[in-house]
Motif scaffolding. Structure first.
Motif, PDB file in Angstrom:
ATOM      1  N   GLU A  54      68.066  -6.910  28.205  1.00  0.00           N
ATOM      2  CA  GLU A  54      67.247  -8.067  27.811  1.00  0.00           C
ATOM      3  C   GLU A  54      65.926  -7.925  27.841  1.00  0.00           C
ATOM      4  O   GLU A  54      64.946  -7.931  27.251  1.00  0.00           O
ATOM      5  CB  GLU A  54      67.658  -9.283  27.069  1.00  0.00           C
ATOM      6  CG  GLU A  54      68.810  -9.283  26.447  1.00  0.00           C
ATOM      7  CD  GLU A  54      68.299  -9.052  24.621  1.00  0.00           C
ATOM      8  OE1 GLU A  54      66.860  -9.871  24.810  1.00  0.00           O
ATOM      9  OE2 GLU A  54      69.485  -8.660  24.285  1.00  0.00           O
ATOM     10  N   THR A  55      65.915  -7.954  29.279  1.00  0.00           N
ATOM     11  CA  THR A  55      64.346  -7.920  30.448  1.00  0.00           C
ATOM     12  C   THR A  55      65.012  -7.126  30.959  1.00  0.00           C
ATOM     13  O   THR A  55      65.809  -6.224  31.577  1.00  0.00           O
ATOM     14  CB  THR A  55      64.593  -9.097  30.690  1.00  0.00           C
ATOM     15  OG1 THR A  55      65.425  -9.864  31.650  1.00  0.00           O
ATOM     16  CG2 THR A  55      64.331 -10.077  29.175  1.00  0.00           C
ATOM     17  N   PRO A  56      63.543  -6.364  31.509  1.00  0.00           N
ATOM     18  CA  PRO A  56      63.448  -5.583  32.730  1.00  0.00           C
ATOM     19  C   PRO A  56      63.379  -6.023  34.123  1.00  0.00           C
ATOM     20  O   PRO A  56      63.518  -7.195  34.591  1.00  0.00           O
ATOM     21  CB  PRO A  56      61.880  -4.685  32.816  1.00  0.00           C
ATOM     22  CG  PRO A  56      60.890  -6.132  32.454  1.00  0.00           C
ATOM     23  CD  PRO A  56      62.053  -7.197  31.504  1.00  0.00           C
ATOM     24  N   LYS A  99      54.724  -5.761  34.064  1.00  0.00           N
ATOM     25  CA  LYS A  99      55.651  -6.494  33.369  1.00  0.00           C
ATOM     26  C   LYS A  99      56.315  -5.766  33.010  1.00  0.00           C
ATOM     27  O   LYS A  99      57.593  -6.789  33.024  1.00  0.00           O
ATOM     28  CB  LYS A  99      54.730  -6.940  32.692  1.00  0.00           C
ATOM     29  CG  LYS A  99      52.978  -7.208  33.398  1.00  0.00           C
ATOM     30  CD  LYS A  99      51.972  -8.047  32.627  1.00  0.00           C
ATOM     31  CE  LYS A  99      50.659  -8.300  33.164  1.00  0.00           C
ATOM     32  NZ  LYS A  99      49.936  -8.896  31.826  1.00  0.00           N
ATOM     33  N   SER A 100      56.422  -5.174  32.166  1.00  0.00           N
ATOM     34  CA  SER A 100      57.513  -4.828  31.444  1.00  0.00           C
ATOM     35  C   SER A 100      58.305  -3.535  31.691  1.00  0.00           C
ATOM     36  O   SER A 100      59.323  -3.345  30.731  1.00  0.00           O
ATOM     37  CB  SER A 100      57.295  -3.777  29.916  1.00  0.00           C
ATOM     38  OG  SER A 100      56.375  -5.712  29.333  1.00  0.00           O
ATOM     39  N   GLY A 101      58.253  -2.670  32.282  1.00  0.00           N
ATOM     40  CA  GLY A 101      59.207  -1.740  32.912  1.00  0.00           C
ATOM     41  C   GLY A 101      59.014  -0.876  31.847  1.00  0.00           C
ATOM     42  O   GLY A 101      57.641   0.007  31.361  1.00  0.00           O
ATOM     43  N   TYR A 102      59.901  -0.442  31.421  1.00  0.00           N
ATOM     44  CA  TYR A 102      60.119   1.224  30.245  1.00  0.00           C
ATOM     45  C   TYR A 102      60.524   0.352  29.040  1.00  0.00           C
ATOM     46  O   TYR A 102      60.049   0.465  28.463  1.00  0.00           O
ATOM     47  CB  TYR A 102      61.204   1.391  30.675  1.00  0.00           C
ATOM     48  CG  TYR A 102      61.615   2.375  31.775  1.00  0.00           C
ATOM     49  CD1 TYR A 102      60.204   3.445  31.148  1.00  0.00           C
ATOM     50  CD2 TYR A 102      61.022   2.745  32.942  1.00  0.00           C
ATOM     51  CE1 TYR A 102      60.209   5.126  31.753  1.00  0.00           C
ATOM     52  CE2 TYR A 102      61.308   3.093  34.254  1.00  0.00           C
ATOM     53  CZ  TYR A 102      60.423   4.659  33.592  1.00  0.00           C
ATOM     54  OH  TYR A 102      60.149   5.347  34.662  1.00  0.00           O
ATOM     55  N   HIS A 103      60.790  -1.121  28.906  1.00  0.00           N
ATOM     56  CA  HIS A 103      60.613  -1.784  27.429  1.00  0.00           C
ATOM     57  C   HIS A 103      59.580  -2.312  26.810  1.00  0.00           C
ATOM     58  O   HIS A 103      58.205  -1.937  28.053  1.00  0.00           O
ATOM     59  CB  HIS A 103      60.989  -3.530  28.411  1.00  0.00           C
ATOM     60  CG  HIS A 103      62.217  -3.790  28.350  1.00  0.00           C
ATOM     61  ND1 HIS A 103      63.292  -2.847  29.688  1.00  0.00           N
ATOM     62  CD2 HIS A 103      63.019  -4.350  27.795  1.00  0.00           C
ATOM     63  CE1 HIS A 103      63.912  -2.905  29.515  1.00  0.00           C
ATOM     64  NE2 HIS A 103      64.711  -4.279  28.669  1.00  0.00           N
TER      65      HIS A 103
END
Length: 293
Positions: A227-229, A111-115
């Motif tokens: 802002e988003t992955p 969902k977030s990757g590296y974020h």
């Protein structure tokens, strides 16, 4: 997302702990790396626990200490005739696990990757605003006395923290604990056993077309500063986690750092025993304040 290394959990109430014992004597550092015990599998962030974790207050303890601090500060403000009082602080949230070694969980990176995972936005609280005079008394900043009455050092907040430290033995300063934690992390990362696991991870990533020197290079890839992955980020992160699991990188890293931390604690057993006792005294003091305040 930049690398985040979660180290020592310390609130303002605990930073005030007394003592000036020097913790790390670099002239006595053992040359040989410590033997590693059980290499247990790490499936989620909550599986990462280390020996130094024992020497920090739990979220529940910190909530008790913070609320006792507020009670004592309010009593002090009342002595100055102030009607404003600091409200009870919100509970310290329970930990969701450590990000010490970076990515671990497939579901999260999908969902977030590296974020960092999204968190619920905090709702603004409707709190009465203190007067400038009240803030000077509370913080001890701006003046040394009000109406001819001397303000305690550090204000009512400083006085409250000192009262909670009564009976706490001289122990390891918070800055030394942070330094030791960071030092053990770095030593473990440079240990040959972790370096070999990192090399295996690097080869696994290269086999899938990703060329990074280590996990932090992947984590801090400038392409993830968005802002988003993106899908590329998510795909990279998923491969990263798969390679960590195949090479047992995090499992090895945790086992090695556990060995380093255990040795450090054993070498300074008296200091850590004092720290353990001090934590209990501080919590007992806070509990008594809440029971009678």
């Amino acid at each position: 997302m930049k690398r985040v290394h979660a180290i020592w959990l310390i609130t303002a109430a605990v930073v005030a702990a007394a003592g000036t014992i020097t913790l790390v004597d670099r002239n006595q550092v053992a040359a040989a790396p410590p033997a590693v015990g059980e290499v247990r599998p790490v499936h989620a962030a909550k599986d990462i626990t280390l020996p130094l974790d024992r020497y920090q207050h739990s979220p529940a303890d910190l909530t008790t200490i913070d609320r006792a601090t507020a009670v004592l500060a309010r009593q002090c403000l009342n002595d100055f005739g102030q009607t404003w009082a600091p409200p009870d602080p919100p509970p310290v949230p329970a930990s969701t696990g450590s990000s010490r070694y970076g990515l671990i969980e497939h579901d999260q990176v999908a969902k977030s990757g590296y974020h960092p995972p999204e968190s619920a936005p905090q709702q603004p609280e409707d709190r009465p605003e203190p007067t400038p005079e009240a803030m000077m008394i509370y913080t001890g900043k701006g003046t040394t006395s009000i109406g001819g009455k001397r303000i305690p050092d550090g204000g009512c907040l400083g006085k409250a923290r000192r009262e909670l430290e009564r009976g706490v033995p001289a122990t390891i300063p918070a800055t030394e604990l942070i330094r030791l934690d960071q030092e053990m992390f770095e030593r473990a990362q440079q240990d040959d056993r972790v370096q070999q696991a990192m090399a295996n991870w690097r080869k696994c990533m290269a086999d899938s077309g990703y060329n990074y020197t280590d996990v932090w290079a992947a984590n801090n890839d400038i392409r993830w500063d968005s802002e988003t992955p993106t899908q590329v980020e998510i795909d990279t992160a998923k491969t990263d986690v798969t390679c960590r699991q195949r090479t047992k990188l995090v499992d090895t890293w945790l086992a090695v750092e556990t060995a380093y931390q255990r040795r450090a604690i054993t070498e300074r057993a008296a200091q850590f025993d004092a720290l353990d006792r001090g934590m209990q005294v501080r919590l007992d003091n806070a509990t008594k304040v809440l029971a009678t305040g």
